[in-house]
Design a protein around this motif. Structure first.
Motif, PDB file in Angstrom:
ATOM      1  N   UNK A  99     -14.266 -18.951 -15.163  1.00 48.23           N
ATOM      2  CA  UNK A  99     -12.958 -18.519 -14.658  1.00 48.23           C
ATOM      3  C   UNK A  99     -11.996 -18.045 -15.740  1.00 48.23           C
ATOM      4  N   UNK A 100     -12.101 -18.569 -16.951  1.00 49.48           N
ATOM      5  CA  UNK A 100     -11.187 -18.159 -18.022  1.00 49.48           C
ATOM      6  C   UNK A 100     -11.698 -16.959 -18.811  1.00 49.48           C
ATOM      7  N   UNK A 101     -12.873 -16.438 -18.448  1.00 54.89           N
ATOM      8  CA  UNK A 101     -13.432 -15.292 -19.142  1.00 54.89           C
ATOM      9  C   UNK A 101     -14.067 -15.602 -20.477  1.00 54.89           C
ATOM     10  N   UNK A 102     -14.241 -16.869 -20.789  1.00 45.25           N
ATOM     11  CA  UNK A 102     -14.751 -17.249 -22.111  1.00 45.25           C
ATOM     12  C   UNK A 102     -16.260 -17.092 -22.230  1.00 45.25           C
ATOM     13  N   UNK A 103     -16.994 -17.312 -21.137  1.00 49.30           N
ATOM     14  CA  UNK A 103     -18.462 -17.309 -21.190  1.00 49.30           C
ATOM     15  C   UNK A 103     -19.004 -16.438 -20.065  1.00 49.30           C
ATOM     16  N   UNK A 104     -19.863 -15.469 -20.432  1.00 49.11           N
ATOM     17  CA  UNK A 104     -20.538 -14.686 -19.414  1.00 49.11           C
ATOM     18  C   UNK A 104     -21.758 -15.465 -18.920  1.00 49.11           C
ATOM     19  N   UNK A 105     -21.856 -15.618 -17.603  1.00 51.27           N
ATOM     20  CA  UNK A 105     -22.963 -16.387 -17.040  1.00 51.27           C
ATOM     21  C   UNK A 105     -24.004 -15.493 -16.373  1.00 51.27           C
ATOM     22  N   UNK A 106     -23.655 -14.209 -16.119  1.00 52.21           N
ATOM     23  CA  UNK A 106     -24.625 -13.341 -15.438  1.00 52.21           C
ATOM     24  C   UNK A 106     -24.227 -11.891 -15.645  1.00 52.21           C
TER      25      UNK A 106
END
Length: 377
Positions: A99-106
Motif C-alpha cells: 500500500x505504501x509503494x515500497x515493495x512491488x509484489x507482482x
C-alpha cells in the motif's frame, strides 16, 4: 456546502487522464494517501487532515521491452478484505505494490501479439472485488487476479470477454453473500456497460448498450449503476436488469470522474464538480436524486475527483497542468456537527414518475434547476 481548504502541492502536474486521482484514508494513523499520474511516473503523497504533506514518493512504470519509458494510465488503491495493494497500469504492464509503494509484489506484462500496428496497447480500469482485482485492457478484455492473504503468489485466474472496445473503468460493491447479485460493472469507449457477478468464475448477467458516447467512469450504489458519459450525462441503471431509472444532464462537457461516499460526486471537463444525493423512495423503491452542491475550479480541465473519507464530508480534485491537489470540506452548523451530517441545500428533488412496465420510447417531462435537467423513465 463546501469550502476550499489548504491545497496539497505536487512535484509535477496531473496528466489529462480520466479518473486521475486515487485516495486511501488511514483513520488509525490519521493520514490520507493521494495518488496522481504524470507521464511515466505516479506521485504518492501522505497528508495530515489539515492538508500538510508529510511524505512523497514517485513510482516509475516498469520498463519491459522498448526504448522510451512507458506512460502510466492509472493508479489506484485496492482495498481487499485482508490487505491493501497499490495497482499501477501502463502501456507495458500491470504493477502491484504494497500500500505504501515500497515493495512491488507482482508485475504482469501486456501481450501485444493480438494488437494491430495502429492500435495502442495499455491497461486501464482497476477495482477490487472480494479477494480479486480486476483490470481492464485495450482489447476489451478484463483480467481477474486472485490475490492471496499475503505474499507475491498472485495468479491470473480468468479473462472476461464482454467488450469489443477498450475498457475505461470498473466499479464494484460488496455482494454480501446474496445469490445472483450484480456486484461488478465494466465500461468501455463505446459506452457499453457489462454487469457481472463475481466469484470463483465471474458470470455476465446483462449488457447495457451504449449510444456512441464513451463512458469514462462508473460507480455502484445499492444495486444501482451510476455511469458518467462523454456528453456530460449521468445515467442511473438497475444493475440486475439494465433498466434506465434516471438521466441527469449534469455537465456541459465530458465527465472525467465519479465517486460515492455515500453521495454521488461527478466531475467534468467543464471545470465543475457536483455532488448529488441518491436515495430510494420508501413507498416503491424508486430512485430519488437531489443536487446538493456545485463547485467551480476556474480555468482548469478537471481530470480527477474523489471523496477523502467514507462520510463524504470532504473531497479532492486534480486538474490538467495543475501542480496541486485541491481540497474541499463541508461546512457544518453546530446542530449538524452533533448529528454528523452536512448542510445540504435542496436544489431539486423529483421522484421517478413512471412505473417500470411503462413504455420508454420517449422520456417523460423533465424539470430543470441550476442548469441541470433530470429525466425519469
Amino acid at each position: 456546502m463546501f469550502r476550499r481548504e489548504r491545497s496539497i502541492p505536487l512535484r509535477g502536474s496531473a496528466a489529462a487522464l480520466c479518473n486521475n486521482l486515487s485516495v486511501l484514508q488511514l483513520p488509525v494513523r490519521n493520514l490520507t494517501h493521494f495518488g496522481v499520474v504524470h507521464g511515466p511516473s505516479a506521485q504518492l503523497l501522505s497528508a495530515a487532515p489539515e492538508g500538510v504533506p508529510l511524505a512523497q514518493r514517485q513510482l516509475q512504470a516498469k520498463e519491459g521491452a522498448g526504448v522510451s519509458p512507458p506512460l502510466i494510465t492509472q493508479v489506484h488503491w485496492c482495498v481487499l478484505p485482508f490487505r491493501v495493494l497499490l495497482v499501477l497500469t501502463s502501456h507495458r504492464g500491470i504493477q502491484m505494490y504494497e500500500s505504501d509503494g515500497s515493495v512491488m509484489v507482482y508485475w504482469h506484462a501486456l501481450d501485444a501479439g493480438d494488437a494491430s500496428l495502429v492500435q495502442a496497447v495499455f491497461a486501464r480500469g482497476i477495482a477490487a472485488s472480494g479477494h480479486f482485482i480486476c483490470v481492464g485492457m485495450w482489447s476489451g478484455r478484463v483480467l481477474v487476479f486472485d490475490i492471496p492473504a499475503k505474499g507475491p503468489n498472485i495468479v491470473l485466474s480468468e479473462e472476461l470477454a464482454g467488450h469489443q472496445t477498450p475498457v475505461t473503468d470498473i466499479a464494484t460493491e460488496p455482494a454480501q453473500g446474496q445469490d445472483c447479485v450484480a456486484d461488478v460493472v465494466t465500461a468501455d469507449d463505446s459506452g457499453l456497460l457489462c454487469v457481472w457477478r463475481s466469484g470463483p468464475k465471474f458470470k455476465l448477467l446483462t449488457r447495457i448498450p451504449g449510444f456512441g458516447v464513451p463512458c469514462p467512469s462508473v460507480q455502484l450504489w445499492q444495486g444501482t449503476i451510476a455511469a458518467g458519459y462523454g456528453n456530460g450525462q449521468v445515467r442511473l441503471y438497475e444493475a440486475s436488469t439494465g433498466t434506465l431509472h434516471v438521466q441527469i444532464d449534469a455537465h456541459a462537457r465530458a465527465i472525467c470522474a465519479l465517486d460515492l461516499a455515500p453521495e454521488l460526486l461527478s466531475a467534468a471537463e467543464d471545470t465543475f464538480v457536483h455532488i448529488w444525493k441518491l436515495s430510494r423512495s420508501p413507498e416503491g423503491g424508486y430512485i430519488e436524486v437531489e443536487h446538493c452542491h456545485g463547485e467551480c475550479v476556474p480555468d482548469t480541465q478537471v481530470c480527477g475527483a474523489r471523496f477523502c473519507d467514507p462520510s463524504g464530508s470532504s473531497f479532492a480534485v486534480t486538474g490538467y497542468d495543475l501542480a496541486e491537489i485541491l481540497r474541499f470540506s463541508s461546512i457544518l452548523s453546530p446542530v449538524q456537527q452533533r448529528k454528523g451530517r452536512p448542510n445540504w441545500p435542496t436544489c431539486y428533488k423529483q421522484r421517478r414518475i413512471q412505473s417500470p412496465t411503462a413504455h420508454r420510447s420517449s422520456p417523460l417531462p423533465t424539470r430543470s434547476c441550476c442548469q441541470h435537467t433530470v429525466s425519469h423513465w
